[in-house]
Design an enzyme around this catalytic site. Structure first.
Site, mmCIF file in Angstrom:
data_model
loop_
_atom_site.group_PDB
_atom_site.id
_atom_site.type_symbol
_atom_site.label_atom_id
_atom_site.label_comp_id
_atom_site.label_asym_id
_atom_site.label_seq_id
_atom_site.Cartn_x
_atom_site.Cartn_y
_atom_site.Cartn_z
ATOM 1 N N ASP A 46 0.841 -1.206 0.000
ATOM 2 C CA ASP A 46 0.000 0.000 0.000
ATOM 3 C C ASP A 46 0.873 1.253 0.000
ATOM 4 O O ASP A 46 1.661 1.477 0.913
ATOM 5 C CB ASP A 46 -0.868 0.010 1.270
ATOM 6 C CG ASP A 46 -1.792 1.222 1.302
ATOM 7 O OD1 ASP A 46 -2.845 1.179 0.636
ATOM 8 O OD2 ASP A 46 -1.440 2.221 1.973
ATOM 9 N N TYR A 51 2.667 9.968 -0.124
ATOM 10 C CA TYR A 51 3.724 9.382 0.729
ATOM 11 C C TYR A 51 5.121 9.652 0.167
ATOM 12 O O TYR A 51 6.113 9.367 0.819
ATOM 13 C CB TYR A 51 3.547 7.858 0.892
ATOM 14 C CG TYR A 51 2.264 7.403 1.546
ATOM 15 C CD1 TYR A 51 1.393 8.309 2.154
ATOM 16 C CD2 TYR A 51 1.907 6.050 1.559
ATOM 17 C CE1 TYR A 51 0.209 7.878 2.741
ATOM 18 C CE2 TYR A 51 0.736 5.615 2.157
ATOM 19 C CZ TYR A 51 -0.113 6.535 2.732
ATOM 20 O OH TYR A 51 -1.285 6.101 3.303
ATOM 21 N N LYS A 76 -2.853 5.871 -4.217
ATOM 22 C CA LYS A 76 -4.002 6.751 -3.944
ATOM 23 C C LYS A 76 -3.787 8.113 -4.612
ATOM 24 O O LYS A 76 -2.654 8.604 -4.650
ATOM 25 C CB LYS A 76 -4.160 6.966 -2.429
ATOM 26 C CG LYS A 76 -4.074 5.670 -1.620
ATOM 27 C CD LYS A 76 -4.262 5.866 -0.133
ATOM 28 C CE LYS A 76 -3.927 4.605 0.625
ATOM 29 N NZ LYS A 76 -2.520 4.468 1.038
ATOM 30 N N HIS A 109 -8.001 9.457 -1.899
ATOM 31 C CA HIS A 109 -7.368 9.367 -0.575
ATOM 32 C C HIS A 109 -8.269 9.835 0.582
ATOM 33 O O HIS A 109 -8.306 9.220 1.640
ATOM 34 C CB HIS A 109 -6.048 10.147 -0.582
ATOM 35 C CG HIS A 109 -5.054 9.637 0.397
ATOM 36 N ND1 HIS A 109 -3.716 9.516 0.127
ATOM 37 C CD2 HIS A 109 -5.189 9.214 1.672
ATOM 38 C CE1 HIS A 109 -3.090 9.048 1.176
ATOM 39 N NE2 HIS A 109 -3.960 8.859 2.137
HETATM 40 N N1 LIG Z 1 -5.664 6.004 3.740
HETATM 41 C C1 LIG Z 1 -5.231 6.740 4.722
HETATM 42 O O1 LIG Z 1 -5.686 7.876 4.935
HETATM 43 C C2 LIG Z 1 -4.149 6.196 5.608
HETATM 44 C C3 LIG Z 1 -3.832 6.864 6.807
HETATM 45 C C4 LIG Z 1 -2.827 6.304 7.603
HETATM 46 C C5 LIG Z 1 -2.198 5.113 7.210
HETATM 47 N N2 LIG Z 1 -2.527 4.507 6.027
HETATM 48 C C6 LIG Z 1 -1.884 3.236 5.573
HETATM 49 O O2 LIG Z 1 -1.955 2.286 6.622
HETATM 50 C C7 LIG Z 1 -0.643 1.850 6.951
HETATM 51 C C8 LIG Z 1 -0.568 1.470 8.414
HETATM 52 O O3 LIG Z 1 -0.970 2.530 9.258
HETATM 53 P P1 LIG Z 1 0.062 3.333 10.185
HETATM 54 O O4 LIG Z 1 1.376 3.338 9.527
HETATM 55 O O5 LIG Z 1 -0.580 4.638 10.515
HETATM 56 O O6 LIG Z 1 0.055 2.586 11.573
HETATM 57 P P2 LIG Z 1 0.183 1.071 12.146
HETATM 58 O O7 LIG Z 1 0.536 0.099 11.092
HETATM 59 O O8 LIG Z 1 -1.031 0.862 12.983
HETATM 60 O O9 LIG Z 1 1.374 1.255 13.160
HETATM 61 C C9 LIG Z 1 2.684 1.568 12.793
HETATM 62 C C10 LIG Z 1 3.466 1.829 14.062
HETATM 63 O O10 LIG Z 1 3.388 0.661 14.894
HETATM 64 C C11 LIG Z 1 4.685 0.171 15.173
HETATM 65 N N3 LIG Z 1 4.622 -1.301 15.033
HETATM 66 C C12 LIG Z 1 4.564 -2.023 13.891
HETATM 67 N N4 LIG Z 1 4.459 -3.331 14.143
HETATM 68 C C13 LIG Z 1 4.427 -3.451 15.496
HETATM 69 C C14 LIG Z 1 4.311 -4.554 16.357
HETATM 70 N N5 LIG Z 1 4.219 -5.804 15.900
HETATM 71 N N6 LIG Z 1 4.302 -4.317 17.702
HETATM 72 C C15 LIG Z 1 4.398 -3.052 18.170
HETATM 73 N N7 LIG Z 1 4.499 -1.957 17.406
HETATM 74 C C16 LIG Z 1 4.516 -2.159 16.059
HETATM 75 C C17 LIG Z 1 5.626 0.820 14.187
HETATM 76 O O11 LIG Z 1 6.858 1.103 14.798
HETATM 77 P P3 LIG Z 1 8.244 0.467 14.216
HETATM 78 O O12 LIG Z 1 8.422 1.071 12.871
HETATM 79 O O13 LIG Z 1 9.237 0.913 15.227
HETATM 80 O O14 LIG Z 1 8.028 -1.019 14.185
HETATM 81 C C18 LIG Z 1 4.919 2.111 13.821
HETATM 82 O O15 LIG Z 1 5.294 3.153 14.711
HETATM 83 C C19 LIG Z 1 0.226 3.052 6.559
HETATM 84 O O16 LIG Z 1 1.579 2.743 6.497
HETATM 85 C C20 LIG Z 1 -0.409 3.421 5.241
HETATM 86 O O17 LIG Z 1 0.014 2.536 4.214
HETATM 87 C C21 LIG Z 1 -3.519 5.026 5.242
#
Ligand SMILES: NC(=O)c1ccc[n+]([C@@H]2O[C@H](COP(=O)([O-])OP(=O)(O)OC[C@H]3O[C@@H](n4cnc5c(N)ncnc54)[C@H](OP(=O)(O)O)[C@@H]3O)[C@@H](O)[C@H]2O)c1
Length: 279
Positions: A46, A51, A76, A109
């Site tokens: 994704d 980004y 997106k 998005h």
């Molecule tokens: N469409 C939208 O508007 C939108 C908005 C936000 C995000 N997204 C998409 O969704 C994806 C995921 O969301 P996100 O990046 O906001 O948050 P997430 O995946 O919920 O969390 C990422 C955070 O959690 C930590 N982490 C990862 N695996 C872990 C585990 N097993 N145990 C503990 N901590 C862990 C990571 O730290 P470390 O790096 O230190 O492991 C990072 O700080 C994004 O990368 C993006 O592709 C889309």
């Protein structure tokens, strides 16, 4: 570790239920991490125009040596490219940066009222009929807007990518989406890492020999929701993929649903013209 990621029916395509998120992986950092994710077994990546890592994601896919048609690639369109003409040019630019001739899914998005939805949908459908994307979808669309969009669109709305994790209830949107044949993709599925300290998730994880993050991702996938966790830690790339060899009981699923709270939302950039579903 099982590599058989279930596929979720999303409009007229199948999406792997587990993907790798790349938000904030910019300035070249996405290259080794996406390569590692593909090596571990992820086949769903994704990204987004905003980004600033589409070139890096494309490079990692090519470096992996994995055939393009084995990878489900989502990008997106950012909110300032929703006018007819702008949207098509934006999609072409994304493909050029990714170095591919099509993506599997192209999302709007965030909803934005500046351009009439019908105009944006016409442009998005045109991109699909030209073969630049296999499927089209939305991100951050509440249920009423999802329904309106589905009625305006010629092609099915494959997915609505929205914030979803144990601290947020999404009952109304999930019911509406599934009734329309649209899947839900969960962004911030790990509540941006907050789940790791949750006593309930830690306790449930102990019973299965799994971490709280693995329990959370399993809870999502077991509901038929697609999860796209992000990490910059290679060991966690493997940890977050290792969720396919256990199941949560109905009681455990219910306990995790019970963690939802009114202030659980982490990222709210919804335009004031719209409102989230209450739960
Ligand atoms: N469409 C939208 O508007 C939108 C908005 C936000 C995000 N997204 C998409 O969704 C994806 C995921 O969301 P996100 O990046 O906001 O948050 P997430 O995946 O919920 O969390 C990422 C955070 O959690 C930590 N982490 C990862 N695996 C872990 C585990 N097993 N145990 C503990 N901590 C862990 C990571 O730290 P470390 O790096 O230190 O492991 C990072 O700080 C994004 O990368 C993006 O592709 C889309």
């Amino acid at each position: 570790m099982s590599k058989l990621v279930p596929a979720v029916r999303s409009g007229d395509v199948l999406m792997p239920a587990l993907g790798f998120g790349t938000w904030q992986l910019d300035n070249g950092t996405a290259v080794p991490l996406v390569e590692k994710a593909l090596e571990v077994g992820y086949r769903h990546i994704d990204t987004a125009q905003i980004y600033r890592n589409e070139r890096d994601v494309g490079a990692a896919i090519r470096n992996s040596g994995i055939k393009r048609d084995e990878i489900f690639l989502t990008t997106k369109v950012w909110i300032d490219h929703f006018a007819d003409g702008d949207l098509q040019r934006s999609a072409e630019k994304s493909l050029e940066k990714l170095g591919v001739d099509h993506v599997d899914l192209l999302l709007l998005h965030w909803p934005k009222p500046d351009v009439p939805l019908a105009q944006t949908l016409k442009a998005l459908n045109e991109v699909r009929s030209r073969g630049l994307t296999r499927a089209i979808g939305l991100s951050n669309f509440p249920s009423a807007l999802l329904e309106e969009t589905a009625q305006l669109s010629e092609a099915p709305i494959a997915t609505d990518q929205v914030e979803y994790h144990p601290y947020l209830s999404l009952k109304t949107l999930i019911a509406k989406a599934h009734a329309l044949g649209t899947s839900i993709t969960a962004w911030s599925p790990l509540a941006q890492g907050k789940v790791a300290q949750d006593p309930t998730l830690i306790e449930i994880g102990r019973a299965h020999g799994k971490t709280p993050g693995q329990v959370t991702l399993r809870w999502l996938v077991q509901q038929g929701v697609i999860a796209i966790p992000r990490t910059s830690n290679p060991a966690r790339i493997a940890e977050n993929f290792d969720i396919l060899d256990f199941s949560l009981t109905d009681e455990e699923m219910t306990r995790i649903h019970g963690l939802a709270r009114p202030d659980g939302r982490l990222g709210d950039w919804l335009d004031k013209a719209y409102a989230w579903d209450e739960a």
